[in-house]
Design an enzyme around this catalytic site. Structure first.
Site, PDB file in Angstrom:
ATOM      1  N   ARG A 137     -92.883 -24.571 -16.741  1.00 13.17           N
ATOM      2  CA  ARG A 137     -94.208 -25.202 -16.709  1.00 13.17           C
ATOM      3  C   ARG A 137     -95.141 -24.443 -15.771  1.00 13.17           C
ATOM      4  NH1 ARG A 137     -90.556 -29.623 -16.729  1.00 13.17           N
ATOM      5  NH2 ARG A 137     -90.710 -29.818 -14.460  1.00 13.17           N
ATOM      6  N   ARG A 138     -94.788 -23.208 -15.468  1.00 16.66           N
ATOM      7  CA  ARG A 138     -95.557 -22.402 -14.514  1.00 16.66           C
ATOM      8  C   ARG A 138     -96.091 -21.114 -15.137  1.00 16.66           C
ATOM      9  NH1 ARG A 138     -91.205 -22.743  -9.467  1.00 16.66           N
ATOM     10  NH2 ARG A 138     -91.302 -25.026  -9.180  1.00 16.66           N
ATOM     11  N   CYS A 157    -116.130 -16.848 -16.383  1.00 17.81           N
ATOM     12  CA  CYS A 157    -116.428 -18.080 -17.131  1.00 17.81           C
ATOM     13  C   CYS A 157    -115.124 -18.668 -17.671  1.00 17.81           C
ATOM     14  CB  CYS A 157    -117.399 -17.789 -18.258  1.00 17.81           C
ATOM     15  SG  CYS A 157    -119.030 -17.251 -17.695  1.00 17.81           S
ATOM     16  N   SER A 184    -117.797 -22.741 -17.669  1.00 19.47           N
ATOM     17  CA  SER A 184    -119.146 -22.751 -18.211  1.00 19.47           C
ATOM     18  C   SER A 184    -119.165 -21.992 -19.523  1.00 19.47           C
ATOM     19  CB  SER A 184    -120.099 -22.086 -17.207  1.00 19.47           C
ATOM     20  OG  SER A 184    -121.382 -21.889 -17.744  1.00 19.47           O
TER      21      SER A 184
END
Length: 282
Positions: A137-138, A157, A184
């Protein structure tokens, strides 16, 4: 109508109808003429694409898949921060006289870090774990490095990828899924571009790690439409849509570092006309 078209239309309609405006606020982006570039924005947009069912290229207008692939390979494979290693000119506004965009994007993925298994950069670590420890999970990358932000000509971004492997019942192969985090996004100019290039990346990593492709989840903290883009988006989302194209990735390539932009194709890709001369806020 392709699923990518449906999702894009609904997202744009939601931003335009229910988003909030930054007009009159202090904003960093500006237009080429110096005018402040305001947006209509939505917070926390999450889009899911099942890559096993459809390649998520818009058909409302064409997404240049080879150029999108070229940029993702520039970042993830070449680990470059110099525009002279790109075939397009999309980064020219942020490059210095030598072509560098600073310690951004590919530069960060190329930095080697100490792990128990030895020195590796972030890309090699992802590939190592997918092959040797797929249920970890890493398995993730992060290029938003605060100590280097002052030396980046543009803050990242799309800054983080998290990979997660699942095992479907009765399938002899594992399935590769990914989450793309983006702080963004300029929806008109960049949304489908980013979606397509990270979909290509997941396909490539799945192939070299002998896995199937699963879901790409795209999380956008600030999904916005610029003021001068509003009429362009309004027109775009009323266009006719076509069936999703078929995706082809050269099956002969088994090493991630051997892929080129010519190893990717969209077949039966029917689209509406391109939007010419989109103003870009800088």
């Amino acid at each position: 109508m392709s699923y990518a078209d449906t999702l894009f239309i609904n997202m744009c309609r939601d931003i335009l109808d229910n988003g909030t405006s930054t007009e009159g606020e202090k904003v960093r982006p500006h237009w080429e003429d110096g005018t402040s570039a305001y947006t209509i924005k939505k917070f926390g947009v999450v889009n899911r694409y099942d890559l096993s069912k459809e390649f998520p290229a818009l058909t409302l207008r064409r997404t240049a898949i080879k150029s999108a692939t070229d940029e993702i390979l520039w970042i993830w494979q070449k680990k470059s921060n110099n525009i002279h290693d790109l075939h397009s000119h999309i980064w020219d506004e942020w490059a210095d006289a030598d072509g560098s965009i600073g310690k951004a994007y590919g530069y960060q993925l190329g930095v080697k870090h100490q792990y128990k298994e030895g020195m590796m950069d972030q890309v090699d670590r992802v590939i190592y774990d997918l092959k040797n420890n797929p249920f970890s999970r890493r398995i993730m990358t992060n290029i938003y490095v605060h100590q280097d932000l002052h030396e980046m000509n543009l803050y990242p971004c799309a800054y983080s990828m998290t990979f997660n492997v699942t095992q479907k019942k009765g399938d002899d192969k594992l399935t590769l899924n990914a989450v793309l985090n983006q702080r963004s996004q300029d929806v008109l100019t960049a949304n489908n571009w980013n979606v397509c290039q990270y979909a290509v990346l997941v396909h490539m990593l799945a192939q070299v790690c002998d896995m199937r492709v699963g879901e790409l989840v795209h999380v956008i903290a600030d999904a916005h439409i610029y003021d001068r883009h509003v009429p362009l988006v309004e027109e775009l989302i009323t266009r006719q849509s076509y069936p999703a194209p078929k995706f082809w990735l050269n099956p002969e390539v088994k090493d991630f570092y051997e892929f080129t932009r010519d190893d990717v194709k969209l077949i039966d890709y029917e689209t509406g006309p391109q939007i010419e001369h989109i103003p870009v806020a800088i």
